[in-house]
Every structure is written in structure tokens, then in C-alpha cells.
Design an enzyme around this catalytic site. Structure first.
Site, PDB file in Angstrom:
ATOM      1  N   ARG A  38       0.486  -1.441   0.368  1.00 48.62           N
ATOM      2  CA  ARG A  38      -0.209  -0.229   0.295  1.00 48.62           C
ATOM      3  C   ARG A  38       0.410   0.940   0.022  1.00 48.62           C
ATOM      4  O   ARG A  38       0.161   2.055  -0.726  1.00 48.62           O
ATOM      5  CB  ARG A  38      -0.911  -0.173   1.561  1.00 48.62           C
ATOM      6  N   ALA A 100      -7.602   6.163   0.904  1.00 48.66           N
ATOM      7  CA  ALA A 100      -7.221   4.238   1.280  1.00 48.66           C
ATOM      8  C   ALA A 100      -7.800   3.453   2.463  1.00 48.66           C
ATOM      9  O   ALA A 100      -7.130   3.769   3.328  1.00 48.66           O
ATOM     10  CB  ALA A 100      -5.417   4.585   1.239  1.00 48.66           C
ATOM     11  N   SER A 101      -8.501   2.224   1.713  1.00 49.39           N
ATOM     12  CA  SER A 101      -9.194   2.040   2.604  1.00 49.39           C
ATOM     13  C   SER A 101      -8.810   0.729   3.866  1.00 49.39           C
ATOM     14  O   SER A 101      -7.105   0.618   3.689  1.00 49.39           O
ATOM     15  CB  SER A 101      -9.781   0.786   2.254  1.00 49.39           C
ATOM     16  N   MET A 102      -8.984   0.354   5.697  1.00 46.73           N
ATOM     17  CA  MET A 102      -7.854  -0.498   6.072  1.00 46.73           C
ATOM     18  C   MET A 102      -7.926  -1.418   5.420  1.00 46.73           C
ATOM     19  O   MET A 102      -8.550  -2.455   4.506  1.00 46.73           O
ATOM     20  CB  MET A 102      -9.192  -0.698   7.042  1.00 46.73           C
TER      21      MET A 102
END
Length: 415
Positions: A38, A100-102
Site C-alpha cells: 500500500r 485508502a481503505s483499511m
């Protein structure tokens, strides 16, 4: 151990091991997790959610690279844009509009998508490109198209893809329309919250294909992940919800904030007063509790807000989105809750009846509910679409409103 075995079992960092132990990351997705970090797509200035502080905080890679990396490798959501790009400065803005999601949420949804090598996939909501890049690594070069409505975010995503040299097709456009130029798709996934799933996605997904999207009602900001299977004739998609989530909403479906004084022009005493035996503990529940999801299905076009508790009292407000009806239930420790409601729509009566319905059906969680989408509209149902409770929750052509025995329920408000 052979070299192939090492490839099958890649070395994972601390977050990867945590995701594996929780079940969010499965062994078949582990190589993709290891190959697509990420941190490779996050901006130098970002606003991760600090669990200890309970809020988003600004973190600059230039000023504190160690802290930046720590958050990048943590299971927290990270805001990357505020206020549709109008925000300036380092302090958080008013409304987060891209993120940015978990990682745990990302990989659980990718599991639901059941994406396989060779599948052709459409993603709605590009954001940082991390989710799309994970999908591209899994499905293969040139297999994934991702659509982003925000021009600046889409432009940044295109630059990221070019920098990384990965064949991912980024489109600037309205994801609500899908992307018919690339259809048919084997898989469609949305990374934004929906209040209505467009039939265009069903039309662009092949029969037997899978659609995964966060879906919810106007009752709260909470969503649940809908996993829909497109029917053999391509005329519908149907499936159950898998669990609660909360996503930034599709921009064309975002609601304007409720202005309290436009509803309550005087005092709460202007409403008709009554009381209820429903208790605070059983009604309020958790933020992502199933009771809120169920009530949203049974009481359409209604927003509710749970206020902070003060001196043993907690008001819960309800606002109709179809006209200016409102209701307030005041829970107080050691006392019967008092209720006031005002306007042609008796909101608390609807809400209390919905709560009793949910309680009478065994307090079902999200996984007992499902959704069916057709060209006429969409229906939510309990347990099975063919023989259980069904409610019209949104439509292009009105659906009949049904009770558990299949007869019209005229007493329920229509959308």
C-alpha cells in the site's frame, strides 16, 4: 523446500501476519499482498486515522518518514483528499472525499469478489489505485478497468500506474454508469458506499458474474457489503449481505446535511408527546449494529442521529427526507423514555414498529438480509428472496410493498 514453495508462501510483514491471523488475508491472496504494498501508492501528505487519538491526523513523509511508514503499514483507513479537492493545508478538512481503505476491509471484500486469474473486472472508485492494482496482480495484465469520478484523483492515479509500469486501465468518468466499452465483465466491485446499485452494472456483468458493493440506506452512514450473483438470464442480480462496513458515498448519492432548525422551528414540546418501553441499550446498539441496518430497511427516507449522552440523558433524533416530519426519543437512565413527534409522518411510530419487527424475527444480523437488483429497481429481503419479507427500498418503477405473508402493507410508507 523448493523455490516454487517459497513463491507460494511469501514472507509477510507484521501487518500481513495480523491480516492472516484474523482471516482477512487468505493464503491465495498473500503473494498479491506481498507484491503490491500500500505504501507504494500513498501520497507524501496523508491523514491516517489515529486509533489512539480517535481522529484523522496529518502525517508528512518528508517531515516524519518513520511515522508515515508506520501508518502506511497499519490496518487503518487513510484519507488522501478532503472536501472534493477544495481543501488546502495540512490540517484535516471538513469532509473526507477520497481515501485508502483499511487493508482488512480491502482483502475481505476481495475475498467476496472471488476474483480469479484471467477474470475481467471493473472497479468503481479508483482512489489511490491500491485496490485496482491488487486486482490486476491477481487477474493478470490488462484485465482490470477502474473508474474515478474526480478528475484530480483520476489524473494522479494515471500517473501512479505509469510510474509503476503496470497495465491498469484508469478511466475518468461517472462510475454509476459503469464502463460499457469494456463489458462484459466477470466481476464488478465498488469501493464507495451506494444507496442504490445501478442496473447498468448488472447489464455489464456476465451471467454468473459477481458484483460486490457497500450498500445501505439513508437511515445512517453505515453500509453492508452486498455480494450479488448475476442471474443466468442477465435480468437480475441477487445475494446476501456479508457484514457491516462504512465507505465514503458515491458522489451522486451523497445527501446534504440535515439542518435541524429547518425541521424543529420552535422547541421539542411542539411535537405530540408519548412514551416508549423500548430501552436505550437495546435500541441504540453499536455504530455498525444490525438493528440500525434493519430499521433503515423498514423506515425508508429517514435519517437518524444518536446524540452524545449527558447527565444520564441521550436524545435520538429522526428526520423525514420526504417532508419536514421529525421525532425525538429521549432516553434517560432509570426512567421511561419520552417521545415527541411532529408532522404528517409519525416517524417514531414507524421506527418503533420496525424495531418490534426486527425483535420479533430474532434480531437478525446483516448476513440474514439480502438484496435483489433488476431493471425495475431493487428489493431488500430477509433470509430468502422468494418466500420472506420484502420491502421496496429504491426503484425506477415502484415495487409492491410486502409483509411476511406476501400481502400489501399499505401502512408502510413508500419511497
Amino acid at each position: 523446500m523448493t523455490a516454487d514453495a517459497h513463491k507460494e508462501r511469501p514472507s509477510l510483514d507484521g501487518l500481513g501476519r495480523v491480516l492472516m491471523s484474523s482471516g482477512a488475508l487468505t493464503s491465495d491472496w498473500a503473494p498479491t499482498y506481498a507484491a503490491v504494498p500500500r505504501s507504494a501508492v500513498l501520497p507524501d501528505l496523508m491523514w491516517p486515522f489515529d486509533m489512539a487519538a480517535g481522529r484523522s491526523v496529518a502525517v508528512s513523509k518528508a517531515d516524519d518518514p518513520a511515522k508515515w511508514q508506520e501508518f502506511a503499514d497499519s490496518d487503518v483507513p487513510i484519507v488522501t483528499q478532503w472536501d472534493d479537492g477544495k481543501h488546502a493545508g495540512t490540517e484535516p478538512g471538513h469532509v473526507p472525499t477520497s481515501s485508502a481503505s483499511m487493508p482488512s476491509v480491502v482483502f475481505r471484500m476481495l475475498q467476496e469478489l472471488d476474483l480469479l486469474p484471467g477474470h475481467k473486472a471493473l472497479e468503481i472508485g479508483t482512489a489511490t489505485t491500491w485496490n485496482a492494482l491488487l486486482m490486476a496482480h491477481r487477474a493478470g495484465p490488462g484485465s482490470v478497468t477502474t473508474v474515478e469520478v474526480d478528475r484530480a484523483v483520476a489524473t494522479a492515479a494515471m500517473a501512479t500506474v505509469e510510474r509503476l509500469g503496470i497495465p491498469l486501465h484508469v478511466v475518468h468518468g461517472d462510475g454509476f454508469q459503469g464502463y460499457p466499452e469494456g463489458a462484459p465483465y466477470d466481476r464488478v466491485i465498488a469501493t464507495c458506499g451506494l444507496r442504490s446499485i445501478p442496473f447498468a452494472w448488472v447489464e455489464q456483468c456476465r451471467p454468473g458474474g459477481v458484483i460486490v458493493a457497500p450498500w445501505g440506506t439513508n437511515y445512517s452512514h453505515g453500509d453492508a457489503v452486498a455480494r450479488l450473483l448475476v442471474a443466468p438470464d442477465g435480468e437480475s442480480a441477487s445475494g446476501k449481505f456479508t457484514g457491516p462496513v462504512e465507505f465514503m458515498k458515491l458522489r451522486s448519492q451523497r445527501l446534504s446535511p440535515v439542518v435541524h432548525k429547518e425541521y424543529v422551528t420552535g422547541s421539542v414540546a411542539d411535537g405530540d408527546e408519548s412514551s416508549t418501553t423500548v430501552t436505550e441499550g437495546e435500541f441504540v446498539g453499536e455504530q455498525f449494529g444490525p438493528e440500525r441496518f434493519a430499521l433503515g430497511l423498514r423506515v425508508p427516507q429517514c435519517r437518524h442521529f444518536v446524540a452524545e449522552k449527558s447527565d444520564g440523558a441521550r436524545p435520538v433524533w429522526f428526520y423525514s427526507l420526504s417532508e419536514r416530519s421529525w421525532a425525538c426519543c429521549m432516553f434517560r437512565d432509570g426512567d421511561t423514555a419520552r417521545v415527541w413527534q411532529f408532522g404528517p409522518r409519525r416517524l417514531w411510530d414507524d421506527v418503533e414498529a420496525a424495531f418490534q419487527w426486527w425483535d420479533g424475527h430474532g434480531r437478525p444480523d446483516h448476513s440474514r438480509f439480502g438484496l435483489t437488483v433488476t431493471a425495475k429497481g431493487e428489493r431488500a429481503w430477509l433470509d430468502e428472496p422468494a418466500n420472506s419479507w420484502t420491502l421496496c427500498v429504491g426503484s425506477r418503477i415502484p415495487w409492491p410493498n410486502l409483509t411476511t405473508d406476501g400481502h400489501p402493507a399499505a401502512d408502510w410508507p413508500r419511497i
